[in-house]
Write an enzyme that holds these catalytic residues in place. Sequence first.
Site, PDB file in Angstrom:
ATOM      1  N   ASP A  77      23.121   5.033 -16.338  1.00 18.92           N
ATOM      2  CA  ASP A  77      22.457   4.128 -17.284  1.00 18.92           C
ATOM      3  C   ASP A  77      23.424   3.161 -17.966  1.00 18.92           C
ATOM      4  O   ASP A  77      24.618   3.430 -18.066  1.00 18.92           O
ATOM      5  CB  ASP A  77      21.773   4.952 -18.386  1.00 18.92           C
ATOM      6  CG  ASP A  77      20.582   5.735 -17.877  1.00 18.92           C
ATOM      7  OD1 ASP A  77      20.319   5.717 -16.663  1.00 18.92           O
ATOM      8  OD2 ASP A  77      19.912   6.374 -18.708  1.00 18.92           O
ATOM      9  N   HIS A 128      15.868  -0.661 -17.526  1.00 23.40           N
ATOM     10  CA  HIS A 128      16.276   0.148 -18.689  1.00 23.40           C
ATOM     11  C   HIS A 128      16.142  -0.711 -19.953  1.00 23.40           C
ATOM     12  O   HIS A 128      16.921  -0.563 -20.881  1.00 23.40           O
ATOM     13  CB  HIS A 128      17.706   0.631 -18.484  1.00 23.40           C
ATOM     14  CG  HIS A 128      18.159   1.720 -19.417  1.00 23.40           C
ATOM     15  ND1 HIS A 128      17.342   2.758 -19.824  1.00 23.40           N
ATOM     16  CD2 HIS A 128      19.350   1.941 -20.048  1.00 23.40           C
ATOM     17  CE1 HIS A 128      18.023   3.554 -20.639  1.00 23.40           C
ATOM     18  NE2 HIS A 128      19.233   3.072 -20.804  1.00 23.40           N
ATOM     19  N   HIS A 132      18.013  -2.852 -24.724  1.00 13.52           N
ATOM     20  CA  HIS A 132      18.315  -1.459 -25.065  1.00 13.52           C
ATOM     21  C   HIS A 132      18.227  -1.201 -26.569  1.00 13.52           C
ATOM     22  O   HIS A 132      19.217  -0.828 -27.222  1.00 13.52           O
ATOM     23  CB  HIS A 132      19.723  -1.108 -24.551  1.00 13.52           C
ATOM     24  CG  HIS A 132      19.943   0.363 -24.352  1.00 13.52           C
ATOM     25  ND1 HIS A 132      20.383   1.196 -25.359  1.00 13.52           N
ATOM     26  CD2 HIS A 132      19.799   1.157 -23.275  1.00 13.52           C
ATOM     27  CE1 HIS A 132      20.506   2.426 -24.895  1.00 13.52           C
ATOM     28  NE2 HIS A 132      20.151   2.429 -23.634  1.00 13.52           N
ATOM     29  N   HIS A 224      26.392   7.810 -17.773  1.00 10.55           N
ATOM     30  CA  HIS A 224      26.398   6.447 -18.333  1.00 10.55           C
ATOM     31  C   HIS A 224      27.613   5.642 -17.894  1.00 10.55           C
ATOM     32  O   HIS A 224      28.655   6.206 -17.596  1.00 10.55           O
ATOM     33  CB  HIS A 224      26.367   6.503 -19.864  1.00 10.55           C
ATOM     34  CG  HIS A 224      25.104   7.078 -20.395  1.00 10.55           C
ATOM     35  ND1 HIS A 224      24.893   8.436 -20.489  1.00 10.55           N
ATOM     36  CD2 HIS A 224      23.971   6.485 -20.841  1.00 10.55           C
ATOM     37  CE1 HIS A 224      23.676   8.655 -20.967  1.00 10.55           C
ATOM     38  NE2 HIS A 224      23.094   7.494 -21.193  1.00 10.55           N
TER      39      HIS A 224
HETATM   40 ZN   LIG Z   1      20.630   3.787 -22.140  1.00 11.29          ZN
END
Ligand SMILES: [Zn+2]
Length: 257
Positions: A77, A128, A132, A224
């Site tokens: 991510d 995503h 964010h 991540h």
């Molecule tokens: Zn994220």
Amino acid sequence: MLFNVYRPWLRLFLLTANLFAPVSVLLSDFESPWINAAAAIAHASLIYAIVAPGCAWLGPVVTRFHPRGREVWLTIDDGPAGAETEYLAKELQSRGVRATFFVKGNRLEAQRAQADQLHAAGHTLANHTQTHPASMFWWLFPSTLREELDACDAALLGAGVAVRRWFRAPVGLKHVFLHRELAARDMRLIGWNVRGRDGIASDPEAVVKRVLRQVRPGAIVVLHEGKKRSVEGILRVIEELQSLGYAFVIPSDEQLI
Ligand SMILES: [Zn+2]
């Protein structure tokens, strides 16, 4: 897995209870302990459904897949992350690993070369959100929620991503209208069942230990980019899982559970 079983009546009950709870408390003048307790339970349940990443009370969440052997799905991510992504892409290729990158739309627009590199190497890119809005995601205006989904979708389309059916919410938070918006776009909410918590504590060895404790065939692993020692942690996880015989695959929609 009880919390990941989607029941439409439960969603309706949760939302209805939370609409009536404050009115009931006011009408009872805060004097009825039973009404106060019921309102508190209704609120706590809704908060849990919003905050718990794998909880499906507000709508279905994919948390694993049907493997065809000793397979896991690596999801990464928050990228693209510039030179870090370029380095990571080369390392994944040399290890025969394919992954899905849940990207931030605004980063994607600014880093098309990195996106092209990932795409060309056979990784998938998915939504995503555009910016964010991590802690605010659950209470965005419905119009802002739609903008977050659609702007990132446009960025993915601009980067040549043809199939855009997967969405991962920032830090796994829900929004009460999220599933309605996803359904309108023929998209699915993708969660995970293995997380390294590498965004919080980035020591690669601690990340590896957490992953090894949870992993099993059919797992969705979330890690991540762009955090301290991110790539180091991702590569250590890959090294350990490959030594245990795991293959890294991108499942089809039909395999998702
Ligand atoms: Zn994220």
